[in-house]
Write a protein that holds these residues in place. Structure first.
Motif, PDB file in Angstrom:
ATOM      1  N   TRP A 120      -0.001 -13.424  -4.636  1.00  0.00           N
ATOM      2  CA  TRP A 120       1.130 -12.522  -4.433  1.00  0.00           C
ATOM      3  C   TRP A 120       1.311 -11.594  -5.628  1.00  0.00           C
ATOM      4  O   TRP A 120       1.632 -10.410  -5.450  1.00  0.00           O
ATOM      5  N   LYS A 121       1.105 -12.092  -6.830  1.00  0.00           N
ATOM      6  CA  LYS A 121       1.254 -11.262  -8.027  1.00  0.00           C
ATOM      7  C   LYS A 121       0.259 -10.108  -8.001  1.00  0.00           C
ATOM      8  O   LYS A 121       0.608  -8.967  -8.300  1.00  0.00           O
ATOM      9  N   ARG A 122      -0.968 -10.414  -7.630  1.00  0.00           N
ATOM     10  CA  ARG A 122      -1.973  -9.347  -7.573  1.00  0.00           C
ATOM     11  C   ARG A 122      -1.628  -8.320  -6.497  1.00  0.00           C
ATOM     12  O   ARG A 122      -1.829  -7.119  -6.680  1.00  0.00           O
ATOM     13  N   ASN A 126       0.181  -4.146  -7.241  1.00  0.00           N
ATOM     14  CA  ASN A 126      -0.839  -3.138  -6.961  1.00  0.00           C
ATOM     15  C   ASN A 126      -0.293  -2.208  -5.886  1.00  0.00           C
ATOM     16  O   ASN A 126      -0.224  -2.567  -4.709  1.00  0.00           O
ATOM     17  N   ALA A 127       0.128  -1.012  -6.291  1.00  0.00           N
ATOM     18  CA  ALA A 127       0.752  -0.088  -5.346  1.00  0.00           C
ATOM     19  C   ALA A 127      -0.193   0.296  -4.217  1.00  0.00           C
ATOM     20  O   ALA A 127       0.242   0.508  -3.078  1.00  0.00           O
ATOM     21  N   ARG A 133       1.954   4.470   1.081  1.00  0.00           N
ATOM     22  CA  ARG A 133       1.691   5.736   0.384  1.00  0.00           C
ATOM     23  C   ARG A 133       0.921   5.523  -0.906  1.00  0.00           C
ATOM     24  O   ARG A 133       0.510   6.497  -1.550  1.00  0.00           O
ATOM     25  N   GLY A 134       0.769   4.267  -1.334  1.00  0.00           N
ATOM     26  CA  GLY A 134       0.047   3.974  -2.563  1.00  0.00           C
ATOM     27  C   GLY A 134       0.794   4.379  -3.815  1.00  0.00           C
ATOM     28  O   GLY A 134       0.172   4.665  -4.844  1.00  0.00           O
ATOM     29  N   LYS A 135       2.142   4.380  -3.778  1.00  0.00           N
ATOM     30  CA  LYS A 135       2.939   4.848  -4.917  1.00  0.00           C
ATOM     31  C   LYS A 135       3.780   3.751  -5.560  1.00  0.00           C
ATOM     32  O   LYS A 135       3.954   3.745  -6.777  1.00  0.00           O
ATOM     33  N   LEU A 136       4.353   2.860  -4.762  1.00  0.00           N
ATOM     34  CA  LEU A 136       5.361   1.927  -5.253  1.00  0.00           C
ATOM     35  C   LEU A 136       4.842   0.492  -5.215  1.00  0.00           C
ATOM     36  O   LEU A 136       4.229   0.069  -4.238  1.00  0.00           O
ATOM     37  N   THR A 137       5.149  -0.248  -6.271  1.00  0.00           N
ATOM     38  CA  THR A 137       4.914  -1.682  -6.254  1.00  0.00           C
ATOM     39  C   THR A 137       6.069  -2.371  -5.528  1.00  0.00           C
ATOM     40  O   THR A 137       7.093  -1.736  -5.217  1.00  0.00           O
ATOM     41  N   ILE A 138       5.943  -3.654  -5.277  1.00  0.00           N
ATOM     42  CA  ILE A 138       7.018  -4.382  -4.603  1.00  0.00           C
ATOM     43  C   ILE A 138       8.308  -4.347  -5.422  1.00  0.00           C
ATOM     44  O   ILE A 138       9.394  -4.111  -4.864  1.00  0.00           O
ATOM     45  N   THR A 176      -1.978  -5.117   5.387  1.00  0.00           N
ATOM     46  CA  THR A 176      -0.520  -5.030   5.558  1.00  0.00           C
ATOM     47  C   THR A 176       0.095  -4.179   4.455  1.00  0.00           C
ATOM     48  O   THR A 176      -0.111  -4.449   3.272  1.00  0.00           O
ATOM     49  N   LYS A 177       0.855  -3.160   4.864  1.00  0.00           N
ATOM     50  CA  LYS A 177       1.483  -2.247   3.909  1.00  0.00           C
ATOM     51  C   LYS A 177       2.944  -2.027   4.305  1.00  0.00           C
ATOM     52  O   LYS A 177       3.331  -2.199   5.464  1.00  0.00           O
ATOM     53  N   VAL A 178       3.756  -1.635   3.324  1.00  0.00           N
ATOM     54  CA  VAL A 178       5.165  -1.323   3.547  1.00  0.00           C
ATOM     55  C   VAL A 178       5.343   0.190   3.436  1.00  0.00           C
ATOM     56  O   VAL A 178       4.952   0.789   2.432  1.00  0.00           O
TER      57      VAL A 178
END
Length: 318
Positions: A120-122, A126-127, A133-138, A176-178
């Motif tokens: 989960w940490k990895r 990793n955005a 969108r590949g911009k934000l981490t959790i 899976t992406k948000v």
């Protein structure tokens, strides 16, 4: 000499008329018992369905809340403090798998929990892996979600899945992406006959079927519906808000109840500051041992007398 009139009175009777006492006000425990000034009667109040009230004021409330947060250092600091107290550096995952039926002992269970936390940490930091969108981490998504809740009263996101072609294109290992969706893109539209309430489609039992959102694609504003669940029944849209009524479908900024007092205080501060600045700029003290009328008459004489700069000097004091 006139004779005194005598009247026979029955024994035990009272010749004086009975005195009537004014009725005392009843001391009742009534609701909404008003004061002599009628302060309760002077305040209008009406019963409305809460979701209709939210629909009526949602756009204006969201705009005011965002404007105040962006232009008030005090509110901005309060929001940052709330995020720091709630999220901090991150929200840690705390998996508690039930492995009693699989034959795992306690040591193996601890090892599995450690593997899950490391994975989960990895993923969370990793955005590219966790954000569509590949911009934000959790943790950043958590910060944005809380800011949206304070400004809009709700947070909206969609769970999307990248197929193998997309994963190969971006060099990703997970699908899976948000996808975080700003709440103002949820259409504030209501059609009761079709069970559409503030952009939320419902079935005959009041369960959410889909969300109507708008997005800008290729310079055009498009409206489309996002199903609440995928074909396998898994949650596809996460819509988080604090309902006030059982029929609410949208949230409202928690700052709404403080708008009036905050704006009044802000206006008072601005007026006080402007008054102080004007007084500082135009405050000129005229000191003289003569009465005021004589002093100002002397200034007028100075102005009429002429001379270099005489009129300017006199006008500074009058």
């Amino acid at each position: 000499m006139t004779e005194k009139v005598r009247v026979k009175v029955k024994a035990g009777s009272n010749v004086l008329p009975p005195t009537t006492t004014s009725p005392q006000p009843s001391k009742r425990m009534d609701y909404l018992r008003d004061t002599r000034s009628g302060i309760i009667a002077a305040r209008p109040a009406y019963i409305r369905e809460h979701r209709d009230e939210v629909r009526r004021v949602w756009d204006r409330t969201a705009a005011l809340a965002m404007d105040l947060i962006q232009n008030s250092g005090r509110l901005k600091g309060a929001c940052d403090q709330i995020i720091a107290d709630t999220v901090g550096s991150e929200l840690s995952l705390n998996p508690q798998p039930d492995l009693t039926g699989l034959g795992y002992n306690d040591a193996e269970r601890r090892d599995l929990i450690a593997i899950i936390k490391a994975g989960w940490k990895r993923y969370a930091w990793n955005a590219d892996e966790c954000d569509a969108r590949g911009k934000l981490t959790i943790p950043q998504q958590g910060d944005v979600g809380i800011r949206w809740w304070m400004a809009y009263g709700e947070s909206l996101s969609e769970i999307v899945y990248f197929d193998e072609a997309k994963r190969r294109r971006y060099g990703l290992s997970t699908g899976t992406k948000v996808l975080m969706i700003p709440p103002h893109r949820l259409v504030n539209e209501t059609i009761p006959s079709q069970r559409l309430f503030q952009g939320v489609w419902q079935d005959e039992n009041g369960r959410v079927k889909a969300y109507r959102t708008r997005s800008r694609e290729d310079g055009l504003l498009n409206v489309h519906d996002i199903p609440a669940r995928d074909p396998d029944g898994r949650v596809r849209v996460s819509h988080v808000f604090d309902p006030i009524d059982a029929t609410d479908v949208r949230g409202l900024s928690p700052l709404a109840s403080a708008f009036r007092r905050h704006l009044q205080h802000e206006t008072l501060n601005d007026a006080t500051l402007q008054m102080a600045v004007l007084q500082t700029i135009f405050a000129v003290t005229l000191t003289s041992d003569k009465p005021s009328a004589d002093a100002f008459e002397a200034l007028e004489i100075l102005k009429d007398a002429g001379g270099d700069g005489a009129a300017e000097i006199a006008s500074d004091f009058t």
